[in-house]
Design a protein around this motif. Structure first.
Motif, PDB file in Angstrom:
ATOM      1  N   PHE A 197     -17.039   1.314  -5.306  1.00  0.00           N
ATOM      2  CA  PHE A 197     -15.659   1.462  -4.841  1.00  0.00           C
ATOM      3  C   PHE A 197     -15.267   0.162  -4.146  1.00  0.00           C
ATOM      4  N   TYR A 198     -14.007  -0.243  -4.314  1.00  0.00           N
ATOM      5  CA  TYR A 198     -13.590  -1.548  -3.772  1.00  0.00           C
ATOM      6  C   TYR A 198     -12.265  -1.427  -3.033  1.00  0.00           C
ATOM      7  N   PRO A 199     -12.160  -2.062  -1.866  1.00  0.00           N
ATOM      8  CA  PRO A 199     -13.300  -2.432  -1.012  1.00  0.00           C
ATOM      9  C   PRO A 199     -13.649  -1.230  -0.165  1.00  0.00           C
ATOM     10  N   LEU A 200     -14.888  -0.840  -0.133  1.00  0.00           N
ATOM     11  CA  LEU A 200     -15.312   0.334   0.612  1.00  0.00           C
ATOM     12  C   LEU A 200     -15.446  -0.048   2.084  1.00  0.00           C
ATOM     13  N   THR A 201     -14.334   0.016   2.810  1.00  0.00           N
ATOM     14  CA  THR A 201     -14.290  -0.354   4.219  1.00  0.00           C
ATOM     15  C   THR A 201     -14.253   0.911   5.054  1.00  0.00           C
ATOM     16  N   ASP A 202     -15.354   1.197   5.740  1.00  0.00           N
ATOM     17  CA  ASP A 202     -15.464   2.416   6.558  1.00  0.00           C
ATOM     18  C   ASP A 202     -15.151   3.659   5.732  1.00  0.00           C
ATOM     19  N   GLY A 203     -15.592   3.651   4.484  1.00  0.00           N
ATOM     20  CA  GLY A 203     -15.413   4.815   3.629  1.00  0.00           C
ATOM     21  C   GLY A 203     -14.064   4.915   2.964  1.00  0.00           C
ATOM     22  N   GLU A 204     -13.189   3.942   3.165  1.00  0.00           N
ATOM     23  CA  GLU A 204     -11.855   3.960   2.567  1.00  0.00           C
ATOM     24  C   GLU A 204     -11.762   2.945   1.435  1.00  0.00           C
ATOM     25  N   VAL A 205     -10.999   3.310   0.409  1.00  0.00           N
ATOM     26  CA  VAL A 205     -10.828   2.464  -0.766  1.00  0.00           C
ATOM     27  C   VAL A 205      -9.382   1.968  -0.807  1.00  0.00           C
ATOM     28  N   HIS A 206      -9.221   0.651  -0.923  1.00  0.00           N
ATOM     29  CA  HIS A 206      -7.898   0.045  -1.052  1.00  0.00           C
ATOM     30  C   HIS A 206      -7.926  -0.880  -2.269  1.00  0.00           C
ATOM     31  N   PRO A 207      -7.566  -0.364  -3.442  1.00  0.00           N
ATOM     32  CA  PRO A 207      -7.728  -1.158  -4.665  1.00  0.00           C
ATOM     33  C   PRO A 207      -6.824  -2.385  -4.686  1.00  0.00           C
ATOM     34  N   TYR A 208      -7.163  -3.288  -5.574  1.00  0.00           N
ATOM     35  CA  TYR A 208      -6.440  -4.559  -5.705  1.00  0.00           C
ATOM     36  C   TYR A 208      -4.956  -4.339  -5.966  1.00  0.00           C
ATOM     37  N   ILE A 209      -4.617  -3.391  -6.835  1.00  0.00           N
ATOM     38  CA  ILE A 209      -3.219  -3.158  -7.198  1.00  0.00           C
ATOM     39  C   ILE A 209      -2.417  -2.653  -6.010  1.00  0.00           C
ATOM     40  N   GLU A 210      -3.079  -1.975  -5.073  1.00  0.00           N
ATOM     41  CA  GLU A 210      -2.361  -1.410  -3.929  1.00  0.00           C
ATOM     42  C   GLU A 210      -1.664  -2.491  -3.104  1.00  0.00           C
ATOM     43  N   ASP A 211      -2.225  -3.701  -3.082  1.00  0.00           N
ATOM     44  CA  ASP A 211      -1.631  -4.781  -2.294  1.00  0.00           C
ATOM     45  C   ASP A 211      -0.283  -5.246  -2.836  1.00  0.00           C
ATOM     46  N   VAL A 212      -0.039  -5.002  -4.118  1.00  0.00           N
ATOM     47  CA  VAL A 212       1.200  -5.514  -4.715  1.00  0.00           C
ATOM     48  C   VAL A 212       2.152  -4.401  -5.136  1.00  0.00           C
ATOM     49  N   ILE A 213       1.836  -3.147  -4.814  1.00  0.00           N
ATOM     50  CA  ILE A 213       2.713  -2.045  -5.219  1.00  0.00           C
ATOM     51  C   ILE A 213       4.068  -2.159  -4.545  1.00  0.00           C
ATOM     52  N   ASP A 214       4.075  -2.436  -3.226  1.00  0.00           N
ATOM     53  CA  ASP A 214       5.354  -2.553  -2.519  1.00  0.00           C
ATOM     54  C   ASP A 214       6.196  -3.688  -3.077  1.00  0.00           C
ATOM     55  N   GLN A 215       5.544  -4.814  -3.375  1.00  0.00           N
ATOM     56  CA  GLN A 215       6.281  -5.935  -3.966  1.00  0.00           C
ATOM     57  C   GLN A 215       6.868  -5.547  -5.320  1.00  0.00           C
ATOM     58  N   GLN A 216       6.071  -4.843  -6.130  1.00  0.00           N
ATOM     59  CA  GLN A 216       6.541  -4.452  -7.457  1.00  0.00           C
ATOM     60  C   GLN A 216       7.716  -3.483  -7.365  1.00  0.00           C
ATOM     61  N   GLN A 217       7.670  -2.567  -6.431  1.00  0.00           N
ATOM     62  CA  GLN A 217       8.772  -1.627  -6.263  1.00  0.00           C
ATOM     63  C   GLN A 217      10.048  -2.345  -5.846  1.00  0.00           C
ATOM     64  N   HIS A 218       9.907  -3.343  -4.955  1.00  0.00           N
ATOM     65  CA  HIS A 218      11.083  -4.111  -4.528  1.00  0.00           C
ATOM     66  C   HIS A 218      11.631  -4.949  -5.680  1.00  0.00           C
ATOM     67  N   ILE A 219      10.739  -5.516  -6.476  1.00  0.00           N
ATOM     68  CA  ILE A 219      11.171  -6.285  -7.647  1.00  0.00           C
ATOM     69  C   ILE A 219      11.919  -5.381  -8.633  1.00  0.00           C
ATOM     70  N   ASN A 220      11.389  -4.188  -8.864  1.00  0.00           N
ATOM     71  CA  ASN A 220      12.067  -3.252  -9.757  1.00  0.00           C
ATOM     72  C   ASN A 220      13.464  -2.915  -9.243  1.00  0.00           C
ATOM     73  N   LEU A 221      13.599  -2.744  -7.921  1.00  0.00           N
ATOM     74  CA  LEU A 221      14.898  -2.434  -7.326  1.00  0.00           C
ATOM     75  C   LEU A 221      15.874  -3.583  -7.521  1.00  0.00           C
ATOM     76  N   LEU A 222      15.384  -4.811  -7.325  1.00  0.00           N
ATOM     77  CA  LEU A 222      16.270  -5.977  -7.484  1.00  0.00           C
ATOM     78  C   LEU A 222      16.692  -6.149  -8.938  1.00  0.00           C
ATOM     79  N   VAL A 223      15.765  -5.954  -9.874  1.00  0.00           N
ATOM     80  CA  VAL A 223      16.105  -6.056 -11.290  1.00  0.00           C
ATOM     81  C   VAL A 223      17.144  -5.010 -11.664  1.00  0.00           C
ATOM     82  N   ALA A 224      16.967  -3.778 -11.142  1.00  0.00           N
ATOM     83  CA  ALA A 224      17.945  -2.720 -11.416  1.00  0.00           C
ATOM     84  C   ALA A 224      19.300  -3.064 -10.813  1.00  0.00           C
ATOM     85  N   THR A 225      19.297  -3.694  -9.630  1.00  0.00           N
ATOM     86  CA  THR A 225      20.566  -4.083  -8.990  1.00  0.00           C
ATOM     87  C   THR A 225      21.290  -5.141  -9.804  1.00  0.00           C
TER      88      THR A 225
END
Length: 360
Positions: A197-225
Motif C-alpha cells: 500500500f502506498y504510502p502506508l503512513t500510520d496505517g493510512e493510504v494516500h495514493p498518487y492520484i489523490e494529490d491531483v484530484i482537487d486540481q483536476q476537479q478545478h480544471i474540469n470546472l474551468l473548462v466547463a465555464t
C-alpha cells in the motif's frame, strides 16, 4: 506508465533464468504494468502467487488481485509483517470448482456439484422482490455473474499446540460451508499474497492520484465555464429590420444569401436601418488564464513535467537544461517506482521459492 515500460524494457535479464521463464509464462510485464496503474489510482498493489493445476497447465501462477475482492486486518507495517488475517473472493464456474477442490475424488466432486447448485446466486439478505438494477450488483456473498459461485479464501496466522506459528488456509462457500483447508505449503511458510500500500503512513493510504484530484476537479470546472461562455456568446448574429427586406424575400433567404461568399442581398432603400452583424468575443480571458495556471500547478504537484512527457521546449532551452529537467522530473517520481519495484521483487522472491520447492 510509459516511463515504467521504458525502465523494464531496459532491465538486464538472463533468458535462461527461472525468473525470466516465470515472467514469460505469466506475461508478468503486462501484469505489472496493470498493477502499477491500479497502484497509482488506489494506492494498492496486490498479487497472488500459487502453484496449482489450471486449464492451461500446472505451475507457478501469478495473478493481479482486484482490491474490491481483497480483505485483510488493518496493518501499519510497510512490509505487512503485522498482517494476521488476509484473503480474497473468488468467482468460479462449476468445472473450476471441481478442478480446484475435487482432489480427483468422485465423492468430493458429487458433494461440490450439489453445493454449487445450492449456492448459485446465494445471498443471505436477498429481498423477496428485487429491483432489476440492484439484482445484478455484486456483494460479499454474490458474484456479479449469477452463473458463477462465490468462494472465500481466508488465510489466518495461528499458533498450534506445539507453539509453532503457522499460516493456515481455509476455503469457505458463501453460506459458511468449509470446502477445504490446508497449512501453508510454501517454503516461505506465509500466505500467497504480495501486498504493498502506498504510502502506508500510520496505517493510512494516500495514493498518487489523490494529490491531483482537487486540481483536476478545478480544471474540469474551468473548462466547463469556458465552454459555457463560448457556447452562449453571439457568433455571427444577423440583426435585420423587418422593413429592410426586399419584396418577396423571407428571413430564410436572407440567412442563406448572407452566409454565402460573394452573396448579393437586395434590401429596401427606404428601410429605417441597414442589416448588421453582431460578433461578441466571450469574456473568458480570466478563466483561460486561470486554467493555464491550474495546468502548470498540475504538473508541479504530479511531478510529470512537459520535459518528461517529451513535449517540445522553447528554442532557447539548451540540451543540458532539457536533460536536467527530465532527470529532476524522474527523481520526483523515484519513490513511487522504487516502492513498486520492491513489490515486484517480493512477488518474484515468493514465486522463485515456490518453483524451487517443486523442483526438489
Amino acid at each position: 506508465m510509459g516511463r515504467f515500460r521504458l525502465n523494464i524494457s531496459s532491465e538486464k535479464r538472463d533468458n535462461n533464468s527461472d525468473a525470466h521463464k516465470l515472467r514469460l509464462a505469466n506475461s508478468l510485464d503486462e501484469l505489472d504494468a496493470r498493477a502499477l496503474e491500479e497502484f497509482l489510482i488506489s494506492g494498492c498493489a496486490i498479487q497472488r502467487i500459487v502453484y496449482e493445476r489450471r486449464f492451461n497447465g500446472t505451475g507457478v501462477w501469478i495473478d493481479n488481485v482486484n482490491p474490491s475482492h481483497f480483505f485483510s486486518n488493518r496493518f501499519t507495517a510497510p512490509r505487512g509483517s503485522d498482517i494476521r488475517i488476509i484473503g480474497m473472493l473468488h468467482d468460479v464456474s462449476r468445472p473450476e470448482l471441481l478442478l480446484r477442490f475435487g482432489h480427483e475424488s468422485k465423492r468430493r466432486c458429487r458433494q461440490l456439484d450439489d453445493l454449487f447448485t445450492q449456492l448459485k446466486g446465494f445471498s443471505p439478505n436477498r429481498p423477496l422482490i428485487s429491483i432489476a438494477d440492484d439484482a445484478a450488483l455484486p456483494s460479499f456473498y454474490t458474484p456479479a455473474d449469477p452463473e458463477l459461485c462465490r468462494i472465500i479464501e481466508v488465510w489466518q496466522f495461528e499458533v498450534d499446540r506445539h507453539k509453532e506459528p503457522v499460516w493456515r488456509c481455509r476455503y469457505y462457500a458463501a453460506d459458511g460451508s468449509l470446502i477445504d483447508q490446508t497449512r501453508s505449503p510454501y517454503p516461505h511458510r506465509s500466505h500467497p499474497f504480495s501486498v504493498t500500500f502506498y504510502p502506508l503512513t500510520d496505517g493510512e493510504v494516500h495514493p498518487y492520484i489523490e494529490d491531483v484530484i482537487d486540481q483536476q476537479q478545478h480544471i474540469n470546472l474551468l473548462v466547463a465555464t469556458v465552454n459555457h461562455l463560448l457556447s452562449n456568446s453571439a457568433k455571427g448574429l444577423l440583426m435585420i429590420p423587418t422593413d429592410s427586406l426586399a419584396c418577396g424575400m423571407s428571413f430564410e433567404d436572407v440567412a442563406r444569401v448572407w452566409s454565402q461568399p460573394g452573396g448579393v442581398l437586395p434590401i429596401n432603400p427606404n428601410a429605417s436601418r441597414l442589416p448588421s452583424e453582431v460578433i461578441s468575443s466571450a469574456s473568458s480571458d480570466g478563466a483561460s488564464r486561470l486554467l493555464d495556471l491550474e495546468l502548470k500547478l498540475f504538473q508541479q504537484i504530479s511531478g510529470v513535467s512537459s520535459a518528461l512527457q517529451g513535449q517540445a521546449q522553447a528554442g532557447t532551452t539548451s540540451a543540458s537544461l532539457y536533460e536536467s529537467q527530465v532527470y529532476n522530473s524522474a527523481v520526483s517520481l523515484l519513490d513511487i517506482f522504487e516502492t513498486f519495484n520492491s513489490f515486484r521483487n517480493a512477488t518474484m522472491a515468493k514465486a522463485l521459492s515456490l518453483l524451487n520447492m517443486k523442483k526438489h
